[in-house]
Scaffold this motif. Structure first.
Motif: not given
Length: 527
Positions: A149-154, A156-159, A309-310
């Motif tokens: 869910y955090a990746f859905a907010k950010t 692929w930059i969540g990696v 990226a978001i």
């Protein structure tokens, strides 16, 4: 010291050992006293004859007794053989480990590193695996289910955020333990003591506030989540009990190990089982996400969206990812139980690396499979069935196991401050006092969990403040205060500044997000 001289002393001590008792673990004969006459090579090496093995530890020091250096820079030790003081020549830094290894092999028959513990302190008998399991069991919890869910907010930059947070967690974990040893010959035993040493009484109060708020608040959250998971699992098979009843049952289950376990090292079996439960959950979620993505579950629906990226979602996701790595309040107690405390950097960095790999597995697979339609927890996104049920059972067991370990950090600090130990109270009275007050704390935590209808959102707010502060801000601030800014090179100072900025952003935005959720639940009337 010249190498031949060192080898000669090793051989002399080995010969003395060979002439002693023939049994493997028998007593070791004292080493012959060094002669008062030295050759020119020894004198040139600056060897002194007056370096006596003494102890630098005050009676009030809570640390195990270990080799230190005195004010003049001489290598000293508190050990003695046959009750006599032995004079040894001063050695250089590079040779200290050699002498320590020789002494350890002679005194222990080569079995293990000697552990000397002051009265009232935990035994240092935990190995690498126990310590690693304790740290991972606290870090990996329900937070791993929020990574997709955090990746859905950010996007692929969540990696990158997951990897960066792991490095921050390892770095601040090492700094935390360094702060415990800032005063030579003495070890602090908790985060509040670090705060007091760095900023006086108000520093202690502030650190205690964040520390206890995190420990007790997270335990409340564990009780709430466990009760909800059990209710969801058993209500489908006809078990007619409310969520609050299951929360009470969970609290009683948590109370059993809390009443029995005395020290952190005794929770090793629980921690290892909790670690295995977390691995099962992550494996199930990862495999099911790959095997049953959204496009396969709903072939007639348009595929979910994915972004690189978001920017607007990065701060909020950052707070949740940082929270997923938090466990700082446990570190002093885990390190205090380690047989070889010098292995702490290896333990904490290995734990962070393990968590990072797990988070990347579940985060990448979950976001790839369900994109911006993924929900939190990710188990609600995968198809219902036996795998999802097994995962929910295992995460429930993990949460129930992690709660006593979290509470132990609070109990150990209270017992240290109030001197609740067998040496002062006697074994029977100490057990009764410890049992009563621990039971009262568990009952109060359960009551708070039952009484506040919006507690999960409220606790998210508190966790964003307390947890992130303990994770990224206090270790660096206290370290710089205790050691001085000159202790770190310029590039490390830049890294410290980056970590502080990330911590502040995560704390503020996490609090804002929690407040919005709390307001929304109040307006909707709650669940």
């Amino acid at each position: 010291m010249p190498v031949p001289t060192l080898i000669r002393r090793v051989l002399n001590r080995s010969n003395t050992l060979a002439d002693s008792n023939d049994t493997p673990n028998g007593p070791v004969s004292p080493m012959p006293m060094p002669s008062a006459t030295f050759n020119a090579a020894d004198q040139d090496a600056g060897i002194a004859t007056t370096a006596q093995f003494t102890s630098n530890f005050p009676d009030s020091s809570p640390i195990y007794e270990a080799p230190t250096t005195n004010a003049d820079g001489d290598f000293t030790d508190s050990s003695s053989i046959d009750g006599s003081d032995i004079k040894m020549p001063m050695v250089e830094d590079g040779e200290k480990d050699v002498i320590e290894d020789i002494t350890r092999l002679e005194s222990q028959g080569g079995e293990q590193e000697p552990v000397v513990v002051r009265q009232g302190q935990p035994a240092r008998n935990a190995g690498f695996l126990r310590s690693f399991s304790n740290v991972v069991c606290i870090i990996i919890g329900t937070g791993c289910l929020q990574i997709p869910y955090a990746f859905a907010k950010t996007g692929w930059i969540g990696v990158i955020i997951v990897v960066l947070s792991a490095f921050i967690g390892g770095y601040t974990g090492v700094l935390t333990i360094k702060c415990l040893y800032y005063q030579q010959g003495h070890r602090l035993h908790s985060f509040p003591q670090i705060g007091r040493a760095a900023f006086g009484r108000w520093g202690q109060y502030a650190t205690q506030f964040f520390n206890y708020l995190y420990s007790l608040g997270t335990t409340c959250l564990y009780i709430i989540l466990s009760g909800q998971f059990i209710y969801q699992l058993l209500s489908t098979v006809g078990v007619d009990l409310s969520k609050k009843v299951w929360m009470i049952i969970v609290a009683l289950i948590i109370w059993i190990p809390v009443a029995i376990l005395k020290q952190m090292s005794e929770a090793a079996v629980m921690a290892i089982f909790g670690l295995l439960a977390s691995v099962v959950v992550i494996v199930v979620a990862t495999v099911m996400s790959i095997a049953q993505p959204y496009t396969k579950m709903y072939p007639n629906e348009p595929p979910p969206g994915e972004d690189v990226a978001i920017a607007i979602g990065i701060p909020v996701a950052l707070s949740s990812i940082v929270f997923s790595y938090s466990g700082s309040v446990v570190y002093p107690h885990v390190e205090a139980s380690m047989r070889k405390p010098k292995q702490w950097p290896n333990v904490v960095y290995t734990a962070m690396t393990f968590c990072m790999v797990c988070y990347l597995l579940i985060g990448v697979s979950g976001y790839w499979a369900y994109g911006d339609l993924v929900v939190s927890p990710v188990l609600d996104s995968i198809p219902t069935g036996a795998p999802a049920t097994i995962a929910k059972v295992m995460i429930t067991l993990h949460v129930i196991i992690a709660a006593p370990i979290m509470l132990l950090t609070f109990f150990l600090e209270v017992e240290e401050g109030w001197q609740i130990n067998a040496e002062r109270l006697g074994k029977k009275r100490e057990f009764i006092v410890r049992l009563v007050y621990r039971s009262v704390v568990v009952a109060l935590v359960c009551a708070v969990s039952l009484a506040i209808p919006y507690f999960a959102d409220f606790l998210s707010l508190i966790s964003s403040i307390a947890c992130v502060t303990m994770f990224a801000i206090l270790p660096i601030v206290c370290y710089l205060k205790l050691y001085g800014h000159k202790i770190a090179p310029w590039y490390e100072k830049i890294w410290m500044a980056i970590v502080l900025v990330i911590g502040i952003i995560a704390s503020i935005w996490g609090s804002v997000d929690a407040i919005k959720s709390l307001i929304r639940d109040v307006q909707e009337g709650g669940s």
